[in-house]
Design a protein around this motif. Structure first.
Motif, mmCIF file in Angstrom:
data_model
loop_
_atom_site.group_PDB
_atom_site.id
_atom_site.type_symbol
_atom_site.label_atom_id
_atom_site.label_comp_id
_atom_site.label_asym_id
_atom_site.label_seq_id
_atom_site.Cartn_x
_atom_site.Cartn_y
_atom_site.Cartn_z
ATOM 1 N N ASP A 128 0.836 -1.203 0.000
ATOM 2 C CA ASP A 128 0.000 0.000 0.000
ATOM 3 C C ASP A 128 0.867 1.248 0.000
ATOM 4 O O ASP A 128 0.537 2.247 -0.626
ATOM 5 N N LEU A 129 1.986 1.186 0.725
ATOM 6 C CA LEU A 129 2.917 2.306 0.796
ATOM 7 C C LEU A 129 4.306 1.829 0.409
ATOM 8 O O LEU A 129 4.848 0.895 1.023
ATOM 9 N N ILE A 130 4.882 2.435 -0.625
ATOM 10 C CA ILE A 130 6.208 2.046 -1.117
ATOM 11 C C ILE A 130 7.234 3.063 -0.628
ATOM 12 O O ILE A 130 7.065 4.270 -0.846
ATOM 13 N N PRO A 131 8.307 2.606 0.049
ATOM 14 C CA PRO A 131 9.330 3.548 0.532
ATOM 15 C C PRO A 131 9.998 4.286 -0.629
ATOM 16 O O PRO A 131 10.236 3.719 -1.690
ATOM 17 N N VAL A 132 10.301 5.551 -0.415
ATOM 18 C CA VAL A 132 10.912 6.401 -1.438
ATOM 19 C C VAL A 132 12.276 6.874 -0.945
ATOM 20 O O VAL A 132 12.451 7.201 0.224
ATOM 21 N N GLY A 133 13.243 6.923 -1.875
ATOM 22 C CA GLY A 133 14.589 7.383 -1.534
ATOM 23 C C GLY A 133 15.473 6.213 -1.160
ATOM 24 O O GLY A 133 15.451 5.747 -0.015
ATOM 25 N N ARG A 134 16.247 5.707 -2.122
ATOM 26 C CA ARG A 134 17.021 4.481 -1.877
ATOM 27 C C ARG A 134 18.526 4.699 -1.928
ATOM 28 O O ARG A 134 19.284 3.871 -1.437
ATOM 29 N N GLU A 135 18.988 5.794 -2.538
ATOM 30 C CA GLU A 135 20.437 6.053 -2.569
ATOM 31 C C GLU A 135 20.809 6.857 -1.328
ATOM 32 O O GLU A 135 20.453 8.026 -1.210
ATOM 33 N N VAL A 136 21.520 6.230 -0.397
ATOM 34 C CA VAL A 136 21.756 6.855 0.910
ATOM 35 C C VAL A 136 23.241 6.983 1.213
ATOM 36 O O VAL A 136 24.070 6.203 0.744
ATOM 37 N N ALA A 137 23.549 7.990 2.008
ATOM 38 C CA ALA A 137 24.905 8.185 2.537
ATOM 39 C C ALA A 137 24.752 8.642 3.972
ATOM 40 O O ALA A 137 23.907 9.496 4.269
ATOM 41 N N GLY A 138 25.561 8.081 4.855
ATOM 42 C CA GLY A 138 25.412 8.456 6.261
ATOM 43 C C GLY A 138 26.501 7.868 7.135
ATOM 44 O O GLY A 138 27.559 7.455 6.651
ATOM 45 N N VAL A 139 26.198 7.815 8.431
ATOM 46 C CA VAL A 139 27.171 7.377 9.440
ATOM 47 C C VAL A 139 26.609 6.166 10.172
ATOM 48 O O VAL A 139 25.426 6.139 10.547
ATOM 49 N N VAL A 140 27.458 5.160 10.394
ATOM 50 C CA VAL A 140 27.043 3.944 11.103
ATOM 51 C C VAL A 140 26.810 4.265 12.578
ATOM 52 O O VAL A 140 27.686 4.824 13.250
ATOM 53 N N LEU A 141 25.619 3.900 13.057
ATOM 54 C CA LEU A 141 25.307 4.078 14.484
ATOM 55 C C LEU A 141 25.574 2.819 15.290
ATOM 56 O O LEU A 141 26.079 2.882 16.411
ATOM 57 N N GLN A 142 25.228 1.666 14.663
ATOM 58 C CA GLN A 142 25.290 0.397 15.393
ATOM 59 C C GLN A 142 25.427 -0.735 14.386
ATOM 60 O O GLN A 142 24.943 -0.626 13.261
ATOM 61 N N VAL A 143 26.093 -1.813 14.765
ATOM 62 C CA VAL A 143 26.240 -2.957 13.858
ATOM 63 C C VAL A 143 25.758 -4.226 14.553
ATOM 64 O O VAL A 143 25.839 -4.351 15.774
ATOM 65 N N GLY A 144 25.243 -5.170 13.750
ATOM 66 C CA GLY A 144 24.808 -6.452 14.278
ATOM 67 C C GLY A 144 25.986 -7.319 14.705
ATOM 68 O O GLY A 144 27.146 -7.054 14.350
ATOM 69 N N ALA A 145 25.689 -8.381 15.412
ATOM 70 C CA ALA A 145 26.733 -9.235 15.988
ATOM 71 C C ALA A 145 27.611 -9.896 14.935
ATOM 72 O O ALA A 145 28.787 -10.189 15.190
ATOM 73 N N GLN A 146 27.072 -10.130 13.736
ATOM 74 C CA GLN A 146 27.832 -10.852 12.705
ATOM 75 C C GLN A 146 28.399 -9.930 11.621
ATOM 76 O O GLN A 146 28.944 -10.410 10.634
ATOM 77 N N VAL A 147 28.290 -8.627 11.808
ATOM 78 C CA VAL A 147 28.839 -7.672 10.832
ATOM 79 C C VAL A 147 30.348 -7.597 11.005
ATOM 80 O O VAL A 147 30.850 -7.399 12.117
ATOM 81 N N SER A 148 31.079 -7.735 9.887
ATOM 82 C CA SER A 148 32.544 -7.757 9.970
ATOM 83 C C SER A 148 33.214 -6.590 9.252
ATOM 84 O O SER A 148 34.387 -6.309 9.486
ATOM 85 N N PHE A 149 32.485 -5.898 8.343
ATOM 86 C CA PHE A 149 33.127 -4.874 7.512
ATOM 87 C C PHE A 149 32.994 -3.455 8.056
ATOM 88 O O PHE A 149 33.708 -2.557 7.626
ATOM 89 N N PHE A 150 32.065 -3.217 8.984
ATOM 90 C CA PHE A 150 31.796 -1.844 9.423
ATOM 91 C C PHE A 150 31.801 -1.745 10.939
ATOM 92 O O PHE A 150 31.559 -2.736 11.653
ATOM 93 N N HIS A 151 32.067 -0.519 11.391
ATOM 94 C CA HIS A 151 32.081 -0.224 12.833
ATOM 95 C C HIS A 151 31.347 1.093 13.061
ATOM 96 O O HIS A 151 31.220 1.904 12.133
ATOM 97 N N PRO A 152 30.858 1.320 14.278
ATOM 98 C CA PRO A 152 30.195 2.595 14.559
ATOM 99 C C PRO A 152 31.066 3.793 14.193
ATOM 100 O O PRO A 152 32.294 3.748 14.348
ATOM 101 N N GLU A 153 30.429 4.825 13.637
ATOM 102 C CA GLU A 153 31.035 6.087 13.195
ATOM 103 C C GLU A 153 31.717 6.000 11.833
ATOM 104 O O GLU A 153 32.254 6.999 11.343
ATOM 105 N N ASP A 154 31.680 4.824 11.174
ATOM 106 C CA ASP A 154 32.143 4.743 9.780
ATOM 107 C C ASP A 154 31.166 5.503 8.887
ATOM 108 O O ASP A 154 29.947 5.461 9.099
ATOM 109 N N GLU A 155 31.691 6.186 7.869
ATOM 110 C CA GLU A 155 30.831 6.836 6.877
ATOM 111 C C GLU A 155 30.639 5.863 5.711
ATOM 112 O O GLU A 155 31.618 5.333 5.170
ATOM 113 N N VAL A 156 29.376 5.642 5.334
ATOM 114 C CA VAL A 156 29.062 4.626 4.330
ATOM 115 C C VAL A 156 28.096 5.178 3.288
ATOM 116 O O VAL A 156 27.391 6.163 3.528
ATOM 117 N N VAL A 157 28.085 4.527 2.123
ATOM 118 C CA VAL A 157 27.102 4.839 1.072
ATOM 119 C C VAL A 157 26.564 3.513 0.527
ATOM 120 O O VAL A 157 27.234 2.483 0.610
#
Length: 352
Positions: free
Chosen positions: A58-87
């Motif tokens: 019924d509602l489709i999310p809009v805006g898919r190209e994102v750039a920002g800062v990592v706040l938190q990572v899951g237990a199995q995430v290996s490539f990123f850490h909090p405060e990394d800038e990602v796109v």
């Protein structure tokens, strides 16, 4: 937390864009990364594609190209850490709008942002750069010494194709849709290296596309070009004024050289037997450009991440320079998206 969503219209009715409240789960999944979005690129929604692959909401999310800062990572995430800038680009089935203050996204859709690259520039140009990379490397297999014809070179996608091709030693021709675009394309220069024009020949089609074929054949000694990338083609004579700037499919086939490759963005392209015969006689090939396959299939996930890393690296080095986009404030996002959906070639970047 609020995000921008689309409510598809019934049959031919225009879709409605609205701001909707949304929430994040309390527990973060193992491979998920929580990102605070700083900039989001807006591009036209392909509602037909979503329907074709079975995404019906019924509602489709809009805006898919994102750039920002990592706040938190899951237990199995290996490539990123909090405060990394990602796109990255959110997958089509993501429940989140890129205009939310924070989103959860699988780590396989993100890459590190180089320090020199601005967040607004990364979010605004990532999709077009991915399209250009897919067209030139994945489909056309470009190599130094090839000749390339880019239709509508002043568009954000066309500009990315021109810059990427020139970096790899390809001779580029392009078309212009207005006198202003013609001057802009003739003045294009690389930001690094020898300051020679990026485009070997700018062909004006705003007085009619009839000049395209003779101009290309003159520049190539009658041989035609190795690669053609279109921005749509004219399927019949009775089209809108905007469509009259597009080349006819016969013109595209005629400018192709022997062994040439045509990459098309025309989703409903139809070729008649004589068109196929012409392609056969030239041993030419045709590809349909759909950059969404990178996120709809995990078959080449590693290659996709490599492409994203290469794109942001070239942006940071100045090899790929998008047209400067003035960031739109969040409160204008709904109006901006309505304009983009109506005029499919337009883009916008929202700064959060």
């Amino acid at each position: 937390m609020k995000g921008l969503f689309c409510r598809p219209g019934a049959s031919d009715a225009e879709p409605k864009f609205l701001i909707q409240e949304t929430t994040l789960p309390d527990v973060l999944g193992g491979h998920l990364v929580r990102v605070q979005v700083k900039a989001c690129g807006l591009s036209p929604l392909d509602l037909k594609l979503l329907d074709d692959i079975g995404i019906q909401r019924d509602l489709i999310p809009v805006g898919r190209e994102v750039a920002g800062v990592v706040l938190q990572v899951g237990a199995q995430v290996s490539f990123f850490h909090p405060e990394d800038e990602v796109v990255g680009i959110l997958p089509l089935d993501s429940p989140y709008s890129g205009l939310c203050g924070a989103i959860d996204i699988d780590e396989q859709y993100l890459v590190q942002k180089p320090e020199k690259l601005s967040l607004v520039c990364a979010a605004g140009a990532l999709r077009d750069a991915l399209c250009a990379y897919t067209a030139l490397h994945t489909h056309a297999r470009m190599a130094a010494g090839h000749t390339l014809l880019v239709m509508d070179g002043a568009s954000s996608f066309g500009l990315m194709c021109i810059q990427l091709a020139c970096y790899h030693g390809v001779k580029v021709f392009t078309t212009s849709h207005s006198p202003q675009e013609h001057v802009f394309l003739e003045q294009l220069r690389p930001s690094v290296g020898v300051q020679a024009p990026l485009v070997a020949k700018v062909i004006s089609v705003f007085n009619g596309p009839s000049d395209l074929l003779p101009a290309v054949l003159e520049e190539t000694g009658g041989l035609g070009v190795d690669i053609v990338i279109d921005s749509g083609v004219r399927l019949n004579e009775e089209e809108s004024e905007e469509a009259k700037l597009l080349p006819h499919k016969h013109d595209v086939i005629n400018v192709l050289g022997v062994g040439g490759h045509w990459v098309t963005t025309q989703k409903d392209l139809q070729l008649d037997p004589p068109d196929c015969r012409s392609l056969y006689l030239k041993s030419a090939s045709l590809s349909f450009l759909n950059h969404e396959v990178w996120t709809t299939s995990s078959a080449q996930q590693g290659r996709y991440l490599h492409i994203l890393k290469d794109i942001v690296g070239k942006m940071s080095a100045g090899v790929l320079r998008p047209q400067p986009e003035e960031a739109v404030p969040l409160y204008e996002a709904t109006v901006a998206m309505e304009t983009i959906q109506r005029h499919q070639k337009k883009k916008a970047v929202i700064k959060l």
